[in-house]
Design a protein around this motif. Structure first.
Motif, PDB file in Angstrom:
ATOM      1  N   GLY A  59      45.243  32.113  27.901  1.00 24.21           N
ATOM      2  CA  GLY A  59      46.335  33.074  27.786  1.00 24.21           C
ATOM      3  C   GLY A  59      46.610  33.751  29.970  1.00 24.21           C
ATOM      4  N   ASP A  60      47.157  33.968  30.048  1.00 24.17           N
ATOM      5  CA  ASP A  60      47.773  34.697  32.053  1.00 24.17           C
ATOM      6  C   ASP A  60      47.183  35.330  31.771  1.00 24.17           C
ATOM      7  OD1 ASP A  60      49.291  34.635  33.686  1.00 24.17           O
ATOM      8  OD2 ASP A  60      50.893  33.124  33.457  1.00 24.17           O
ATOM      9  N   MET A  61      45.875  34.703  33.421  1.00 23.47           N
ATOM     10  CA  MET A  61      45.663  35.954  33.772  1.00 23.47           C
ATOM     11  C   MET A  61      46.320  37.234  34.591  1.00 23.47           C
ATOM     12  SD  MET A  61      45.059  34.138  37.767  1.00 23.47           S
ATOM     13  CE  MET A  61      43.154  33.869  37.405  1.00 23.47           C
ATOM     14  N   ARG A  62      48.106  37.014  34.941  1.00 22.69           N
ATOM     15  CA  ARG A  62      48.236  38.414  35.173  1.00 22.69           C
ATOM     16  C   ARG A  62      49.167  38.663  34.012  1.00 22.69           C
ATOM     17  NH1 ARG A  62      53.070  34.447  37.189  1.00 22.69           N
ATOM     18  NH2 ARG A  62      52.766  33.156  35.196  1.00 22.69           N
ATOM     19  N   ASP A 109      32.179  44.883  30.081  1.00 23.82           N
ATOM     20  CA  ASP A 109      31.986  45.561  31.604  1.00 23.82           C
ATOM     21  C   ASP A 109      31.697  45.155  33.123  1.00 23.82           C
ATOM     22  OD1 ASP A 109      29.641  47.651  30.134  1.00 23.82           O
ATOM     23  OD2 ASP A 109      28.626  45.558  29.293  1.00 23.82           O
ATOM     24  N   GLY A 110      32.672  43.894  33.161  1.00 25.66           N
ATOM     25  CA  GLY A 110      32.815  43.423  34.684  1.00 25.66           C
ATOM     26  C   GLY A 110      33.467  42.244  33.965  1.00 25.66           C
ATOM     27  N   VAL A 111      34.371  41.706  34.865  1.00 26.08           N
ATOM     28  CA  VAL A 111      35.792  40.931  35.136  1.00 26.08           C
ATOM     29  C   VAL A 111      35.401  40.219  36.474  1.00 26.08           C
ATOM     30  CG1 VAL A 111      38.249  40.607  34.873  1.00 26.08           C
ATOM     31  CG2 VAL A 111      37.139  42.431  33.712  1.00 26.08           C
ATOM     32  N   PHE A 112      35.398  38.406  36.588  1.00 24.50           N
ATOM     33  CA  PHE A 112      34.981  37.956  36.960  1.00 24.50           C
ATOM     34  C   PHE A 112      36.406  36.883  37.103  1.00 24.50           C
ATOM     35  CE2 PHE A 112      33.036  34.038  38.010  1.00 24.50           C
ATOM     36  CZ  PHE A 112      32.626  34.306  39.683  1.00 24.50           C
ATOM     37  N   ILE A 113      36.904  36.699  39.030  1.00 24.77           N
ATOM     38  CA  ILE A 113      37.958  35.893  39.148  1.00 24.77           C
ATOM     39  C   ILE A 113      37.077  34.878  40.040  1.00 24.77           C
ATOM     40  CG2 ILE A 113      40.191  35.289  39.273  1.00 24.77           C
ATOM     41  CD1 ILE A 113      38.997  38.937  38.451  1.00 24.77           C
ATOM     42  N   HIS A 114      37.127  33.510  39.933  1.00 24.14           N
ATOM     43  CA  HIS A 114      36.286  32.928  40.918  1.00 24.14           C
ATOM     44  C   HIS A 114      37.623  32.259  41.657  1.00 24.14           C
ATOM     45  CE1 HIS A 114      34.451  28.715  42.125  1.00 24.14           C
ATOM     46  NE2 HIS A 114      33.400  31.060  42.482  1.00 24.14           N
ATOM     47  N   ASP A 115      37.764  31.139  42.529  1.00 19.94           N
ATOM     48  CA  ASP A 115      39.295  30.245  43.567  1.00 19.94           C
ATOM     49  C   ASP A 115      40.344  30.323  42.624  1.00 19.94           C
ATOM     50  OD1 ASP A 115      38.069  28.530  41.742  1.00 19.94           O
ATOM     51  OD2 ASP A 115      37.529  27.068  43.248  1.00 19.94           O
ATOM     52  N   ALA A 116      40.654  30.504  40.900  1.00 18.18           N
ATOM     53  CA  ALA A 116      41.771  30.601  40.616  1.00 18.18           C
ATOM     54  C   ALA A 116      42.522  31.519  40.821  1.00 18.18           C
ATOM     55  CB  ALA A 116      41.622  30.631  38.385  1.00 18.18           C
ATOM     56  N   VAL A 117      42.387  31.907  41.317  1.00 16.95           N
ATOM     57  CA  VAL A 117      43.229  33.805  41.655  1.00 16.95           C
ATOM     58  C   VAL A 117      43.850  33.030  42.847  1.00 16.95           C
ATOM     59  CG1 VAL A 117      41.468  34.852  43.487  1.00 16.95           C
ATOM     60  CG2 VAL A 117      43.084  36.125  42.642  1.00 16.95           C
ATOM     61  N   ASP A 138      52.284  38.009  41.979  1.00 12.79           N
ATOM     62  CA  ASP A 138      51.453  37.757  40.590  1.00 12.79           C
ATOM     63  C   ASP A 138      50.096  38.347  40.950  1.00 12.79           C
ATOM     64  OD1 ASP A 138      53.501  36.561  39.852  1.00 12.79           O
ATOM     65  OD2 ASP A 138      53.444  34.556  41.132  1.00 12.79           O
ATOM     66  N   LEU A 139      49.888  38.855  41.813  1.00 18.08           N
ATOM     67  CA  LEU A 139      48.406  38.508  42.195  1.00 18.08           C
ATOM     68  C   LEU A 139      47.871  40.399  42.270  1.00 18.08           C
ATOM     69  CD1 LEU A 139      45.714  38.154  43.266  1.00 18.08           C
ATOM     70  CD2 LEU A 139      46.419  38.859  46.206  1.00 18.08           C
ATOM     71  N   LEU A 154      43.051  44.941  50.050  1.00 21.23           N
ATOM     72  CA  LEU A 154      41.899  45.568  50.159  1.00 21.23           C
ATOM     73  C   LEU A 154      43.181  47.074  49.118  1.00 21.23           C
ATOM     74  CD1 LEU A 154      39.766  45.639  52.914  1.00 21.23           C
ATOM     75  CD2 LEU A 154      38.930  45.716  50.742  1.00 21.23           C
ATOM     76  N   LEU A 155      44.191  46.896  49.397  1.00 29.99           N
ATOM     77  CA  LEU A 155      45.345  47.674  49.559  1.00 29.99           C
ATOM     78  C   LEU A 155      45.770  47.499  47.878  1.00 29.99           C
ATOM     79  CD1 LEU A 155      47.394  50.054  50.018  1.00 29.99           C
ATOM     80  CD2 LEU A 155      49.148  48.637  50.715  1.00 29.99           C
ATOM     81  N   TRP A 156      46.204  46.835  47.088  1.00 31.43           N
ATOM     82  CA  TRP A 156      46.156  46.179  46.178  1.00 31.43           C
ATOM     83  C   TRP A 156      45.481  46.393  44.584  1.00 31.43           C
ATOM     84  CZ3 TRP A 156      49.063  41.114  47.952  1.00 31.43           C
ATOM     85  CH2 TRP A 156      50.161  41.314  48.541  1.00 31.43           C
ATOM     86  N   LEU A 157      43.879  46.228  45.272  1.00 39.95           N
ATOM     87  CA  LEU A 157      43.602  46.150  44.721  1.00 39.95           C
ATOM     88  C   LEU A 157      43.081  48.312  44.800  1.00 39.95           C
ATOM     89  CD1 LEU A 157      40.647  44.007  45.451  1.00 39.95           C
ATOM     90  CD2 LEU A 157      41.446  43.912  43.458  1.00 39.95           C
TER      91      LEU A 157
END
Length: 255
Positions: free
Chosen positions: A104-107, A116-124, A132-133, A226-229
């Motif tokens: 699946g596509d992360m977007r 409980d948690g979502v983790f996104i390493h350097d693939a972002v 897209d981000l 920070l804004l987009w999150l």
């Protein structure tokens, strides 16, 4: 890690798929071995655990790639691993057979369940456009339970980007890989930078095969992150990882 495709109707040219995650995927663990991720995975485990007092049992990783982080994190969490490249998921299954793997596509991926948690390493980093981000952040939010936490670990923010060169590689039983990596920003006015790889591939005693591979990566400012999150719905803070890179922790407020 994986390559973002463009939304339908876009006028931008589709970037070429990095060879590393498709036709060269069987070589991936010779470029970057699971053992090399122990420190980063320990950091991610600590941040996820400390940021969620109610407890972390399940973690969804977006862009899990070859599963190098999951190789360590699965000792503490029940991992669901997603990636755009089926070839990379095959590499992850080879070292993480006990983990759930989903293409699946992360977007845009939606599993209709929360973690409980979502983790996104350097693939972002493969998301080079703001939309897209932002879409990836929304994916993380909808899969994060109330009170849960999302950890984003980009390689760089715009304020701290520096050109660099690296080299490395590993030997397997019947094949070996060495690489040279050159990171630079050809246009500081846009939201991307470039990493060029040269891979030297050897099978048994055959002549070395050389492959050039270009990766286009996203580069956004600290304030944009920070804004987009926050706009995605997270309470967010920035911290530094063991390599003095800025990473972002978002908590989905309890209902």
């Amino acid at each position: 890690m994986r390559l973002p495709t463009l939304s339908s109707g876009s006028t931008r040219m589709k970037p070429e798929q990095p060879k590393l995650y498709y036709e060269l995927a069987p070589w991936f663990h010779l470029l970057t071995a699971p053992s090399s991720y122990e420190e980063e995975a320990a950091f991610a485990q600590q941040v996820l655990t400390e940021s969620c007092p109610s407890g972390i049992g399940t973690v969804m990783e977006l862009g899990a790639g070859g599963g190098n982080n999951a190789f360590h994190l699965k000792k503490r969490f029940r991992m669901t691993l997603t990636d755009l490249s089926p070839s990379m998921l095959d590499q992850s299954r080879s070292i993480n057979p006990e983990c759930e793997h989903l293409a699946g596509d992360m977007r845009s991926i939606r599993l209709d369940r929360e973690f409980d948690g979502v983790f996104i390493h350097d693939a972002v980093c493969y998301l080079t456009e703001p939309d897209d981000l932002i879409a990836c952040m929304k994916t993380a939010f909808v899969h994060c339970r109330p009170g849960g936490v999302a950890l984003f670990m980009p390689d760089a923010v715009k304020e701290r980007f520096r050109p660099s060169v690296h080299h490395g590689g590993h030997d397997g039983e019947t094949r070996s890989l060495r690489y040279f990596e050159w990171t630079f920003d050809p246009d500081p006015s846009d939201s991307s930078y470039t990493v060029d790889f040269v891979y030297l591939l050897r099978e048994a005693n055959r002549p070395v095969h050389v492959v050039h591979d270009t990766h286009a990566l996203g580069l956004f400012s600290r304030e944009q992150w920070l804004l987009w999150l926050r706009e995605a719905g997270f309470s967010v803070r920035m911290i530094e990882d063991p390599y003095e890179r800025e990473v972002f922790v978002g908590v989905r407020n309890p209902v």
